[in-house]
Design a protein around this motif. Sequence first.
Motif, PDB file in Angstrom:
ATOM      1  N   THR A  28       0.893  -1.236   0.155  1.00  8.26           N
ATOM      2  CA  THR A  28       0.138   0.105  -0.012  1.00  8.26           C
ATOM      3  C   THR A  28       0.795   1.096   0.121  1.00  8.26           C
ATOM      4  N   ALA A  29       2.092   1.186   0.798  1.00  5.92           N
ATOM      5  CA  ALA A  29       2.822   2.522   0.864  1.00  5.92           C
ATOM      6  C   ALA A  29       3.366   2.595  -0.271  1.00  5.92           C
ATOM      7  N   LEU A  30       3.797   1.746  -0.923  1.00  5.28           N
ATOM      8  CA  LEU A  30       4.644   1.679  -2.322  1.00  5.28           C
ATOM      9  C   LEU A  30       3.567   2.305  -3.420  1.00  5.28           C
ATOM     10  N   ARG A  35       4.365   6.998  -9.001  1.00  5.65           N
ATOM     11  CA  ARG A  35       3.988   8.016  -9.874  1.00  5.65           C
ATOM     12  C   ARG A  35       3.850   7.603 -11.350  1.00  5.65           C
ATOM     13  N   MET A  36       2.726   7.766 -11.981  1.00  7.04           N
ATOM     14  CA  MET A  36       2.430   7.023 -13.384  1.00  7.04           C
ATOM     15  C   MET A  36       3.184   7.874 -14.168  1.00  7.04           C
ATOM     16  N   PHE A  41       8.929   5.527  -8.273  1.00 11.88           N
ATOM     17  CA  PHE A  41       8.473   5.855  -6.825  1.00 11.88           C
ATOM     18  C   PHE A  41       8.965   7.150  -6.277  1.00 11.88           C
ATOM     19  N   ASN A  42       8.268   7.736  -5.783  1.00 10.08           N
ATOM     20  CA  ASN A  42       8.582   9.244  -5.204  1.00 10.08           C
ATOM     21  C   ASN A  42       8.724   9.011  -3.709  1.00 10.08           C
ATOM     22  N   GLY A  46      14.333  11.087  -2.892  1.00 10.27           N
ATOM     23  CA  GLY A  46      14.410  11.306  -4.601  1.00 10.27           C
ATOM     24  C   GLY A  46      13.277  10.279  -4.996  1.00 10.27           C
ATOM     25  N   GLU A  47      13.621  10.230  -6.641  1.00  8.24           N
ATOM     26  CA  GLU A  47      12.940   9.308  -7.162  1.00  8.24           C
ATOM     27  C   GLU A  47      13.513   7.952  -7.338  1.00  8.24           C
ATOM     28  N   CYS A  48      12.898   6.854  -7.508  1.00  8.11           N
ATOM     29  CA  CYS A  48      13.407   5.620  -7.533  1.00  8.11           C
ATOM     30  C   CYS A  48      12.624   4.658  -8.595  1.00  8.11           C
TER      31      CYS A  48
END
Length: 80
Positions: A28-30, A35-36, A41-42, A46-48
């Motif tokens: 759920t957290a992921l 971010r589509m 993942f934000n 940073g972004e991953c």
Amino acid sequence: VILPYLKRARLESIRHFVGIKVDRQLITALVERWRMETHCFNFREGECTITLKDVAILTHLPIDGKAVCVSDHPPRIVTV
């Protein structure tokens, strides 16, 4: 019944996924951080993103060779 097909497709390591406990809170957290628009993942840091190689390392599934499609009408494996 399906193991011969998995072996033929070099996907027999998928049988080790049976019985793995899924952490629903983590999933759920992921999902909330995905971010589509950027396919990342934000996180605060940073972004991953997750690459195909990351999935292969974590799952021990092969990523080289031909693409595999599985049809169950009738059961068969088709390489593309």
